[in-house]
Structure formats: structure tokens, C-alpha cells
Design an enzyme around this catalytic site. Structure first.
Site, mmCIF file in Angstrom:
data_model
loop_
_atom_site.group_PDB
_atom_site.id
_atom_site.type_symbol
_atom_site.label_atom_id
_atom_site.label_comp_id
_atom_site.label_asym_id
_atom_site.label_seq_id
_atom_site.Cartn_x
_atom_site.Cartn_y
_atom_site.Cartn_z
ATOM 1 N N LYS A 70 0.600 -1.169 0.055
ATOM 2 C CA LYS A 70 0.171 -0.070 0.012
ATOM 3 C C LYS A 70 0.677 1.166 -0.149
ATOM 4 O O LYS A 70 0.679 2.170 -0.721
ATOM 5 C CB LYS A 70 -1.028 -0.002 1.211
ATOM 6 C CG LYS A 70 -1.663 1.069 1.311
ATOM 7 C CD LYS A 70 -3.216 1.027 2.262
ATOM 8 C CE LYS A 70 -2.681 0.221 3.593
ATOM 9 N NZ LYS A 70 -1.855 1.107 4.423
ATOM 10 N N THR A 72 3.894 1.516 -1.067
ATOM 11 C CA THR A 72 4.650 1.528 -2.256
ATOM 12 C C THR A 72 3.863 2.181 -3.448
ATOM 13 O O THR A 72 4.114 2.796 -4.097
ATOM 14 C CB THR A 72 5.203 0.113 -2.581
ATOM 15 O OG1 THR A 72 5.852 -0.364 -1.619
ATOM 16 C CG2 THR A 72 5.779 0.153 -3.909
ATOM 17 N N ARG A 93 2.329 8.401 7.198
ATOM 18 C CA ARG A 93 2.705 8.328 8.627
ATOM 19 C C ARG A 93 4.168 8.121 8.659
ATOM 20 O O ARG A 93 4.927 7.580 7.842
ATOM 21 C CB ARG A 93 1.957 7.043 9.064
ATOM 22 C CG ARG A 93 0.458 7.440 9.032
ATOM 23 C CD ARG A 93 -0.229 6.033 9.660
ATOM 24 N NE ARG A 93 0.050 4.767 8.854
ATOM 25 C CZ ARG A 93 -0.305 3.749 9.075
ATOM 26 N NH1 ARG A 93 -0.941 3.559 10.314
ATOM 27 N NH2 ARG A 93 -0.217 2.671 8.378
ATOM 28 N N LYS A 104 6.907 -6.047 10.954
ATOM 29 C CA LYS A 104 6.190 -5.368 9.710
ATOM 30 C C LYS A 104 7.031 -4.774 8.735
ATOM 31 O O LYS A 104 6.616 -4.629 7.488
ATOM 32 C CB LYS A 104 5.083 -4.461 10.467
ATOM 33 C CG LYS A 104 4.239 -3.580 9.279
ATOM 34 C CD LYS A 104 3.464 -2.413 9.915
ATOM 35 C CE LYS A 104 2.460 -1.876 9.001
ATOM 36 N NZ LYS A 104 3.468 -0.957 8.075
ATOM 37 N N ALA A 272 -3.344 1.771 12.757
ATOM 38 C CA ALA A 272 -4.818 1.597 12.511
ATOM 39 C C ALA A 272 -5.540 0.477 13.337
ATOM 40 O O ALA A 272 -6.535 0.571 13.133
ATOM 41 C CB ALA A 272 -4.802 1.504 10.971
ATOM 42 N N PHE A 300 -3.560 -0.420 7.145
ATOM 43 C CA PHE A 300 -4.423 -1.628 6.876
ATOM 44 C C PHE A 300 -5.508 -1.596 5.964
ATOM 45 O O PHE A 300 -5.418 -0.920 4.777
ATOM 46 C CB PHE A 300 -4.642 -2.191 8.265
ATOM 47 C CG PHE A 300 -3.613 -2.353 9.167
ATOM 48 C CD1 PHE A 300 -2.469 -3.134 8.572
ATOM 49 C CD2 PHE A 300 -3.633 -2.125 10.441
ATOM 50 C CE1 PHE A 300 -1.570 -3.566 9.612
ATOM 51 C CE2 PHE A 300 -2.485 -2.349 11.436
ATOM 52 C CZ PHE A 300 -1.521 -3.061 10.978
ATOM 53 N N PHE A 380 3.091 -8.966 -9.154
ATOM 54 C CA PHE A 380 4.138 -9.747 -8.888
ATOM 55 C C PHE A 380 4.476 -10.583 -10.174
ATOM 56 O O PHE A 380 3.365 -10.913 -11.189
ATOM 57 C CB PHE A 380 3.848 -10.591 -7.720
ATOM 58 C CG PHE A 380 3.858 -9.837 -6.578
ATOM 59 C CD1 PHE A 380 4.986 -10.088 -5.574
ATOM 60 C CD2 PHE A 380 2.834 -8.929 -6.215
ATOM 61 C CE1 PHE A 380 5.015 -9.386 -4.389
ATOM 62 C CE2 PHE A 380 2.807 -8.137 -4.727
ATOM 63 C CZ PHE A 380 4.096 -8.350 -4.059
ATOM 64 N N TRP A 408 7.076 -0.860 -7.911
ATOM 65 C CA TRP A 408 8.271 -1.249 -7.033
ATOM 66 C C TRP A 408 9.268 -1.204 -8.045
ATOM 67 O O TRP A 408 10.366 -0.837 -7.690
ATOM 68 C CB TRP A 408 7.770 -2.464 -6.623
ATOM 69 C CG TRP A 408 9.179 -3.084 -5.627
ATOM 70 C CD1 TRP A 408 8.825 -3.045 -4.081
ATOM 71 C CD2 TRP A 408 10.145 -3.672 -5.847
ATOM 72 N NE1 TRP A 408 10.060 -3.359 -3.779
ATOM 73 C CE2 TRP A 408 10.764 -3.972 -4.509
ATOM 74 C CE3 TRP A 408 10.897 -4.164 -7.045
ATOM 75 C CZ2 TRP A 408 12.409 -4.370 -4.624
ATOM 76 C CZ3 TRP A 408 12.486 -4.437 -6.976
ATOM 77 C CH2 TRP A 408 12.830 -4.679 -5.678
#
Length: 554
Positions: A70, A72, A93, A104, A272, A300, A380, A408
């Protein structure tokens, strides 16, 4: 050598922060530099803005260990909009050290869609979270000193609700005993620690609009109750000024840059799943003063971050998103379709079809707010044509716009299709509506969230929560928004119920008033306000070289 987020970040050439500020229209007198590549913005010295920019909110499906990317996508979308010659800033954030050192990872994006300097941001950055830790623990010390010095406010030590804080996952500190060792060491009592990003001071800083508003919000925080069960607030202790003084620099938004030189503001970092999960309101509003488009995210899935963005953050700021992006991956959809992580590389379009129900619910949630979402399908190399076809077939049938993204690997170029769809959606008229009013009863607000956002059947309050609700009503605190503390992994309060469970009941076990933040935290399931470290913390792979450069930071 395989590319990693860290190696890509280290190879990137950063521009001096003064040049980034100039691009953003920030005058030199409003810039307070923290070295060559990061700075604080003195908002009071910015030129007035005739119009505020539009807001693009990036959210996601329910997260899985497979990852959705998210942050990214958020960074890549901003860079793509910049390539389309839009005036754009990204607002994110700040990462917390606990998850960074734990499981994480960081919060600066990934690959060629990152915010720099990545190492600084993911570690100590400009010290904002440390300042919040200091303010939180200063307040705890003031409370215990008040008890020791005679307890003029008649505070019941058994009913002190304010906890100490630490910015690292440390389960051993969830419950502690303090004040042992005799009268000179204070009043013995039970206490505990929250992770700093769960502190109400973090939420206060993220929702305040000025230093005066910050001070007022700090004064309203409830720290405990008297022997007569009357609330005790920070203003009763008279220390709100001291707390605001500790936070005066942390309150200023931080300016950095993406790999492609897009101005970025990173400020504030409430979780979150246990807080409201959005960067600071002052950061978002500052970005809106400086750019025509602001790309931001909420933590999230849409059931947590986006719901709280709509009902808490944007309500406080009196605005709403002009477009919403829901990030999904084939890999995550397969996990929601029942496939384990070790088998995600194997083609399985049937599992994608089963897992689509989770994406469908998050799309439905955003639509209920009167906004038509755009789905960013973060691609991906293991994704097959048949798996992608399942998603596009569903999208066509449901009238959902989907854009393949590859930010990415390609940076902004990999998000151009998404950026074009977002620009189109931004121009469409909106009939934005929030799902509940603040004046609704607490039970009605809870039921609305559970039924409309989670897709559940009903709520159940434990005896303890019912007692707390009666107290809230007695003190007139029930007309506040709800901040649900719930597992991020499931739409329900049971982490292992993936996909789109139905007919479930959400059990609220505790309701905590956060008057400074201006919401009620409702704890569900086994959500802890102090997480623990995993069996193999990410820290085991981290090191620093003789040249001072980070090793193993993602």
C-alpha cells in the site's frame, strides 16, 4: 546482486532539501533543516493558499503475510502524477520502531517507489515519536508525583488509566508494578506500558490544528478517576503547557522526498488496528496548501484505516477524499481464497476467484461513502494471465476500474495507468456521506460499523464494556466518533477468518474515552496496545557497517 529496498535507497541520489522545498513552494524562512535531506516545516510562515488541493486516499484489502504494497503504491502514484505534470505531494505516516525491529518492516514504500532518506525515516527520523514518548512518560511521572505529594485531587490509584509508553514491542511491560521499595519511592500500584503510537498523545498530535488546539486537547485527556469515581483530566494537574512545550517541534510536519524528487511530508504515526491509523491532519492540510493533489494513505484495510479516515480524520478536518484507491495483489487474494503462503507461487485462479470476496467487500465499503474506488492491482512476477483474468472479469461485471501497477520495479512509470484513472475519478461529482452521525448512540455507531463496513450481523458488549458505556453516558462523552481496535487480518474480530465472513458478532470488551483525541476507543478480540516481538525479529538481520551505513534494513 538482487535489488533490495535498502540497496535501491542507498544508490538513489537525493536532492538537497532546500531544492525540494523550493519545488513545493516552501519559502526558506519556513524551513527548519535537520541535516541535508530532511527538514521541519514552520506552517505559520507559509504563504496563504487561495485553494486547498484535492485528496487521494490509498487503502487496501485486508492485509496478509503475502503483502499488498500500500505505501509503495501511494508513493508510486504520487510520482506518476508528477510525471503527468500534476502539482502533487505525498503525505505518509512515520514508522514505529516496534514493527520496524519486529515483523512489519518500514513505512517508506519499496523498490523504486520509496521516500528518502529511508534509513533515517525508519529509525529515529526527526525525533517526533521520541518526543511523544517523553511527553507521555512525563505525564505518568506527574501523576505519580501527585500521589506521592499528598494526592490533593483524591485520585484513586486503582483507577488510574494513563499508562507509560515505549516505542518498541515489549510484551514484558504490558503489566508492571511500580513504587516498590518504601515510602520514598512513591505510591505502589499496578501500571503498564503501551507502545508509543498507541498513546493518546500521538492521536492528539495527529488531530490538532494548531499549538493552541494541541494544548487544549492535551488538557482534556482523562488520566484516571477519584475515589468518588469522578474523572481526572490533565488540566486538573495543570501540566498541559509543559506537555505542549515538549511537543512543540514534533508538531511541525517533516519534509522529505521520493526517489523521483516528489515532495513528501511524513508526520505522525498512530496504528490503525489500535488507533486511528492516519498521518497528521496538519500534515495533510499543509500539503493541500502547497499542492493541487495530495496522495495519502490510511493503515491496513478499508475496514480500519479508511473507515477511520472518513469518520475521524476527515470529519475533524472538514473535507473528504476526492478519489480512493484500493490496493490488492493476486498473492493476497489467493490467501483469502484459502491458499497458504508457501504455495502462493503456484498458479491457482480458482483461489483468486474465492478470495475476490474480500476485495469486493472493501469496494462496497468505499462505495457506501459515496465514492467510486479505483483498484490498484499491484503485480508480481508470479501472477499468471488466468489469475489476472479472474480479477478483470469480476471488475467488468461489477463496473470497477482496475489498473495494473508495477511501481516497485518501475517507479512512477509503473503507476501511470493508475494515475490517469485517479485523475478521471477526481473530476467526477461526489455525493459523499458518512455512515453515522456523532449524535447517534454508541450502540448505533458500533452496529453501523460492524454491519456496513465489516459485513457482520451485530455487536455484543461485555459486562465491563456495558459498565463503561454507562459511565460515558453519565459524563456526556457518548457523542464522539468510534475508533475500533480490531485485528487487521479479518473483517471480523477473529484473525483467522479470512475472505468475507458473514453472520458474525463483534464483541466489544472495553470502551476507553479519549477526550483529547475526540473519540472512543472500542477494544475487540485480543488486540493489545503493547504488541510483542515475533520469534525471529527483523532486528536479527540488522547491523551497521564501519562506514555507518545500515545493513539488513529490509
Amino acid at each position: 546482486m538482487a535489488f533490495t529496498d535498502l540497496s535501491i535507497a542507498m544508490d538513489a541520489k537525493m536532492l538537497p532539501i532546500q531544492e525540494i522545498a523550493e519545488r513545493a513552494g516552501i519559502p526558506g524562512e519556513a524551513l527548519e533543516q535537520y541535516g541535508n535531506y530532511k527538514a521541519k516545516i514552520n506552517v505559520d510562515l507559509l504563504p496563504p493558499a487561495e485553494n486547498l488541493g484535492k485528496v487521494v486516499l490509498v487503502t487496501a484489502i485486508s492485509p496478509t503475510p503475502a503483502g499488498e504494497g500500500k505505501s509503495t503504491v501511494t508513493v508510486g502514484l504520487a510520482d506518476a502524477l508528477k510525471q503527468l505534470e500534476e502539482s502533487v505531494m505525498v503525505a505518509l505516516r512515520e514508522p514505529s520502531l516496534g514493527p520496524v525491529m519486529g515483523v512489519k518492516g518500514g513505512a517508506t514504500g519499496g523498490g523504486f517507489a520509496q521516500v528518502l532518506p529511508m534509513e533515517d525515516i525508519n529509525l529515529h527520523f526527526t525525533g517526533d515519536i521520541h518526543a511523544i514518548t517523553s511527553a507521555n512518560n512525563a505525564l505518568a511521572a506527574f501523576i505519580d508525583n501527585h500521589l506521592h505529594q499528598g494526592n490533593a485531587l483524591n485520585i484513586d490509584p486503582r483507577r488510574i488509566t494513563w499508562k507509560r509508553a515505549l516505542d518498541i514491542n515489549d510484551r514484558a511491560l504490558r503489566e508492571v508494578t511500580i513504587g516498590l521499595g518504601g515510602p520514598a519511592q512513591g505510591v505502589p500500584r499496578q501500571d503498564g506500558f503501551d507502545i508509543t503510537v498507541a498513546s493518546e498523545i500521538m492521536a492528539v498530535l495527529c488531530l490538532a490544528t494548531s499549538l493552541e488546539d494541541l494544548k487544549e486537547r492535551l488538557s482534556l485527556m482523562v488520566v484516571g478517576y477519584t475515589y468518588q469515581k469522578e474523572p481526572v483530566m490533565v488540566r486538573d494537574l495543570g501540566v498541559e503547557g509543559a506537555l505542549a512545550l515538549l511537543l512543540k517541534d514534533a508538531f511541525k510536519p517533516n519534509l522529505v522526498q521520493t526517489i523521483e524528487g516528489t515532495p513528501a511530508i511524513i508526520h505522525g504515526g498512530p496504528f490503525a488496528n489500535i488507533a486511528h491509523g492516519c498521518n497528521s491532519l496538519i500534515a495533510t492540510q499543509t500539503a493541500r496548501r502547497l499542492a493541487d493533489v495530495v496522495v495519502t494513505e490510511a493503515g491496513f484495510g478499508a475496514d480500519l484505516g479508511a473507515e477511520k479516515f472518513m469518520h475521524i480524520k476527515s470529519r475533524k478536518g472538514d473535507f473528504h477524499p476526492d478519489a480512493v484507491v484500493v490496493v490488492a495483489t493476486v498473492r493476497a487474494l489467493k490467501m483469502h481464497g484459502g491458499i497458504v503462503k508457501t504455495e502462493l507461487a503456484e498458479a491457482n485462479h480458482e483461489a483468486v476467484r474465492r478470495g475476490m470476496v474480500n476485495l469486493a467487500k472493501h469496494v462496497d465499503t468505499i462505495r457506501q461513502f459515496g465514492i467510486e474506488p479505483v483498484v490498484a492491482l499491484n503485480r508480481f512476477v508470479t501472477d499468471t494471465d488466468a489469475e489476472l483474468a479472474e480479477i478483470f472479469s469480476w471488475a467488468e461485471a461489477e463496473g470497477v476500474q482496475v489498473a495494473l501497477t508495477n511501481v516497485w520495479e518501475q517507479g512512477g512509470k509503473g503507476g501511470l495507468e493508475l494515475a490517469k484513472l485517479v485523475l478521471q475519478e477526481m473530476e467526477r461529482p461526489k455525493d459523499f456521506v458518512r455512515l453515522y452521525d456523532e449524535t447517534d448512540s454508541v450502540e448505533e455507531k458500533l452496529r453501523t460499523i460492524v454491519q456496513k463496513v465489516y459485513g457482520g450481523a451485530d455487536i455484543q458488549l461485555t459486562d465491563a464494556a456495558q459498565k463503561q458505556l454507562a459511565e460515558l453516558k453519565k459524563f456526556g462523552w457518548d457523542e464522539l466518533p468510534i475508533c475500533m481496535a480490531k485485528t487487521q487480518y479479518s473483517l471480523s474480530d477473529q484473525p483467522k477468518l479470512l475472505g468475507r465472513p458473514e453472520g458474525f458478532t463483534i464483541t466489544v470488551r472495553e470502551i476507553m474515552p479519549k477526550l483529547g483525541a475526540g473519540f472512543l476507543v472500542c477494544l475487540t478480540g485480543d488486540i493489545m496496545t503493547m504488541p510483542g516481538l515475533p520469534k525471529q525479529p527483523a532486528a536479527l538481520k540488522m547491523d551497521v557497517g564501519a562506514d555507518g551505513k545500515a545493513i539488513g534494513l529490509f
